[in-house]
Design a protein around this motif. Structure first.
Motif, PDB file in Angstrom:
ATOM      1  N   ALA A  74       0.555  -1.224   0.010  1.00 25.38           N
ATOM      2  CA  ALA A  74      -0.144   0.055  -0.097  1.00 25.38           C
ATOM      3  C   ALA A  74       0.833   1.247   0.015  1.00 25.38           C
ATOM      4  N   CYS A  75       0.336   2.257  -0.659  1.00 25.09           N
ATOM      5  CA  CYS A  75       1.071   3.793  -0.503  1.00 25.09           C
ATOM      6  C   CYS A  75      -0.147   4.496  -0.721  1.00 25.09           C
ATOM      7  N   GLY A  76      -0.690   5.065   0.227  1.00 25.77           N
ATOM      8  CA  GLY A  76      -1.818   6.154   0.330  1.00 25.77           C
ATOM      9  C   GLY A  76      -1.424   7.221  -0.544  1.00 25.77           C
ATOM     10  N   ASN A  77      -0.361   8.151  -0.457  1.00 22.90           N
ATOM     11  CA  ASN A  77      -0.472   9.245  -1.144  1.00 22.90           C
ATOM     12  C   ASN A  77      -0.067   8.814  -2.709  1.00 22.90           C
ATOM     13  N   ALA A  78       0.648   7.662  -3.130  1.00 22.47           N
ATOM     14  CA  ALA A  78       0.599   7.295  -4.433  1.00 22.47           C
ATOM     15  C   ALA A  78      -0.480   6.928  -4.917  1.00 22.47           C
ATOM     16  N   SER A  79      -1.264   6.399  -4.305  1.00 15.86           N
ATOM     17  CA  SER A  79      -2.734   5.797  -4.720  1.00 15.86           C
ATOM     18  C   SER A  79      -3.541   7.225  -5.262  1.00 15.86           C
ATOM     19  N   ARG A  80      -3.469   8.167  -4.454  1.00 23.29           N
ATOM     20  CA  ARG A  80      -4.259   9.418  -5.016  1.00 23.29           C
ATOM     21  C   ARG A  80      -3.542   9.773  -6.295  1.00 23.29           C
ATOM     22  N   CYS A  81      -2.192   9.812  -6.330  1.00 22.50           N
ATOM     23  CA  CYS A  81      -1.592  10.363  -7.694  1.00 22.50           C
ATOM     24  C   CYS A  81      -2.005   9.459  -8.989  1.00 22.50           C
ATOM     25  N   VAL A  82      -1.982   8.136  -8.798  1.00 17.18           N
ATOM     26  CA  VAL A  82      -2.191   7.375  -9.657  1.00 17.18           C
ATOM     27  C   VAL A  82      -3.757   7.592 -10.119  1.00 17.18           C
ATOM     28  N   ALA A  83      -4.619   7.598  -9.140  1.00 17.21           N
ATOM     29  CA  ALA A  83      -6.054   7.970  -9.483  1.00 17.21           C
ATOM     30  C   ALA A  83      -6.099   9.045 -10.204  1.00 17.21           C
ATOM     31  N   LEU A  85      -4.129  10.497 -12.169  1.00 17.50           N
ATOM     32  CA  LEU A  85      -3.602  10.169 -13.378  1.00 17.50           C
ATOM     33  C   LEU A  85      -4.709   9.351 -14.330  1.00 17.50           C
ATOM     34  N   VAL A  86      -4.920   8.232 -13.730  1.00 15.60           N
ATOM     35  CA  VAL A  86      -5.924   7.467 -14.629  1.00 15.60           C
ATOM     36  C   VAL A  86      -7.297   8.021 -14.986  1.00 15.60           C
ATOM     37  N   ALA A  87      -7.732   8.664 -14.037  1.00 16.77           N
ATOM     38  CA  ALA A  87      -9.119   9.611 -14.215  1.00 16.77           C
ATOM     39  C   ALA A  87      -8.919  10.459 -15.227  1.00 16.77           C
ATOM     40  N   ARG A  88      -7.771  11.222 -15.283  1.00 14.52           N
ATOM     41  CA  ARG A  88      -7.801  12.503 -16.330  1.00 14.52           C
ATOM     42  C   ARG A  88      -7.535  11.647 -17.718  1.00 14.52           C
ATOM     43  N   GLU A  89      -6.945  10.587 -17.871  1.00 20.13           N
ATOM     44  CA  GLU A  89      -6.897   9.753 -19.082  1.00 20.13           C
ATOM     45  C   GLU A  89      -7.957   9.104 -19.339  1.00 20.13           C
ATOM     46  N   ALA A  90      -8.874   8.773 -18.465  1.00 23.98           N
ATOM     47  CA  ALA A  90     -10.179   8.074 -18.894  1.00 23.98           C
ATOM     48  C   ALA A  90     -11.360   9.126 -19.117  1.00 23.98           C
ATOM     49  N   GLY A  91     -11.153  10.298 -18.544  1.00 21.51           N
ATOM     50  CA  GLY A  91     -12.120  11.277 -18.460  1.00 21.51           C
ATOM     51  C   GLY A  91     -13.415  11.007 -17.346  1.00 21.51           C
ATOM     52  N   HIS A  92     -12.920  10.249 -16.337  1.00 18.54           N
ATOM     53  CA  HIS A  92     -13.709   9.793 -15.109  1.00 18.54           C
ATOM     54  C   HIS A  92     -13.506  10.302 -14.029  1.00 18.54           C
ATOM     55  N   THR A  93     -14.411  10.142 -13.164  1.00 15.07           N
ATOM     56  CA  THR A  93     -14.212  10.667 -11.716  1.00 15.07           C
ATOM     57  C   THR A  93     -14.109   9.678 -10.647  1.00 15.07           C
ATOM     58  N   LEU A 104      -8.862  -0.920  -4.775  1.00 13.55           N
ATOM     59  CA  LEU A 104      -9.406   0.416  -3.863  1.00 13.55           C
ATOM     60  C   LEU A 104     -10.089   1.451  -4.702  1.00 13.55           C
ATOM     61  N   ALA A 105     -11.086   1.986  -4.272  1.00 16.53           N
ATOM     62  CA  ALA A 105     -11.803   2.882  -5.103  1.00 16.53           C
ATOM     63  C   ALA A 105     -11.631   4.185  -5.139  1.00 16.53           C
ATOM     64  N   ALA A 106     -11.414   5.030  -5.684  1.00 15.51           N
ATOM     65  CA  ALA A 106     -10.818   6.585  -5.758  1.00 15.51           C
ATOM     66  C   ALA A 106     -11.794   7.366  -6.477  1.00 15.51           C
ATOM     67  N   THR A 107     -12.086   8.444  -5.828  1.00 22.88           N
ATOM     68  CA  THR A 107     -12.784   9.362  -6.366  1.00 22.88           C
ATOM     69  C   THR A 107     -12.290  10.784  -6.582  1.00 22.88           C
TER      70      THR A 107
END
Ligand SMILES: N[C@@H](CCC[C@H](N)C(=O)O)C(=O)O
Length: 274
Positions: A74-83, A85-93, A104-107
């Motif tokens: 686990a890495c909490g801060n990196a999880s937010r960063c990757v979320a 990144l991936v959300a911007r790529e996909a245009g999702h929230t 892990l679900a991220a919003t």
């Protein structure tokens, strides 16, 4: 062949992120450690590798490595960063991150601010893990720390006055204490009110960082177990603040805070020892 990377951070806990969803880059633990070196590599607290997801509900599989090349669940801060990144790529929230500790679900709360559901903390001694059966709320170590797993092992000291222990002095020895067979991240918390605390974390495999997301979750969970704070708490670290809630309804821990991209770059893996 050159490998592209992103430099990201959450509250100054910084990451090199390499995307291996299309192509692998032969990143061995030794190479990761060399690339993480701040003097002779790119420099980071954690090295993050993205792979294609293979779990239901996940958009990406994320692997977290410490600066010494060891892997963490686990890495909490990196999880937010990757979320972010991936959300911007996909245009999702909403995105799903597959990690070694589960999906892990991220919003995306607003641009640059992300909430990650860090799951249910594991409170049994076997799950931290500890070396032998004991009460995880009171470890037999001077200073009376509590232990919990947020997908990675944490022990939290509650200090009566801020900075009563120096993480750089106490941290290295405690990280390797015989009670922690997989080593541990060591948090030094000072509760300032029923909904606020100050925290510094000596991270397993990386040393003192400006912030530790899973460490903040662990500190709040342990503080709640000790009756020191309520279900939601602001955690102030050297790099800034995280909002942590341990939800009563389902036992999940929610972590909210920033995710920032600093720059992009390239390196040649062959320039680093394999
Ligand atoms: N910086 C992190 C935790 C990174 C992993 C940790 N050092 C470990 O070995 O478990 C965070 O933000 O949670």
């Amino acid at each position: 062949m050159m490998t592209g990377f992103l430099k990201m951070h959450g509250l100054g806990n910084d990451f090199v992120v390499v995307d291996e969803r299309v192509q692998r880059h032969d990143l061995t633990p030794a190479r990761i450690a060399a690339l993480s070196d701040r003097h002779t590599g790119i420099g980071c607290d954690q090295f993050v590798i993205l792979r294609p997801a293979c779990a239901e509900g996940a958009d990406v599989f994320v692997r977290f490595f410490n600066a010494d090349g060891s892997e963490s669940g686990a890495c909490g801060n990196a999880s937010r960063c990757v979320a972010d990144l991936v959300a911007r790529e996909a245009g999702h929230t909403h995105v799903g991150l597959q990690t070694r500790a589960g999906v892990l679900a991220a919003t995306i709360v607003r641009p640059g601010t992300v909430t990650v559901d860090m799951g249910v903390p594991a409170q049994d001694w076997q799950d931290v893990p500890l070396a032998e059966a004991m009460d995880t709320l009171h470890l037999p170590i001077a200073g009376d720390p509590a232990a919990v797993s947020m997908g990675n092992p944490h022990a939290t000291f509650f200090l009566p006055v801020p900075d009563a222990m120096d993480p750089c002095v106490a941290g290295p020895e405690l990280e390797h204490h015989p009670l922690f067979p997989q080593r541990a991240n060591i948090g030094f918390a000072h509760v300032t009110s029923p909904d606020a605390m100050r925290l510094r974390v000596w991270e397993r495999g990386s040393g003192l960082t400006r912030a530790c997301g899973s460490g903040a979750c662990a500190a709040v969970v342990n503080a709640i177990r000790r009756g020191l704070v309520g279900r939601s708490c602001t955690v102030a670290m050297d790099g800034g603040e995280l909002g942590i809630t341990w939800r009563e309804a389902d036992g999940h821990v929610l972590m909210t805070g920033p995710a920032v991209t600093s720059f992009t770059g390239h390196f040649n893996p062959e320039d680093y020892p394999r």
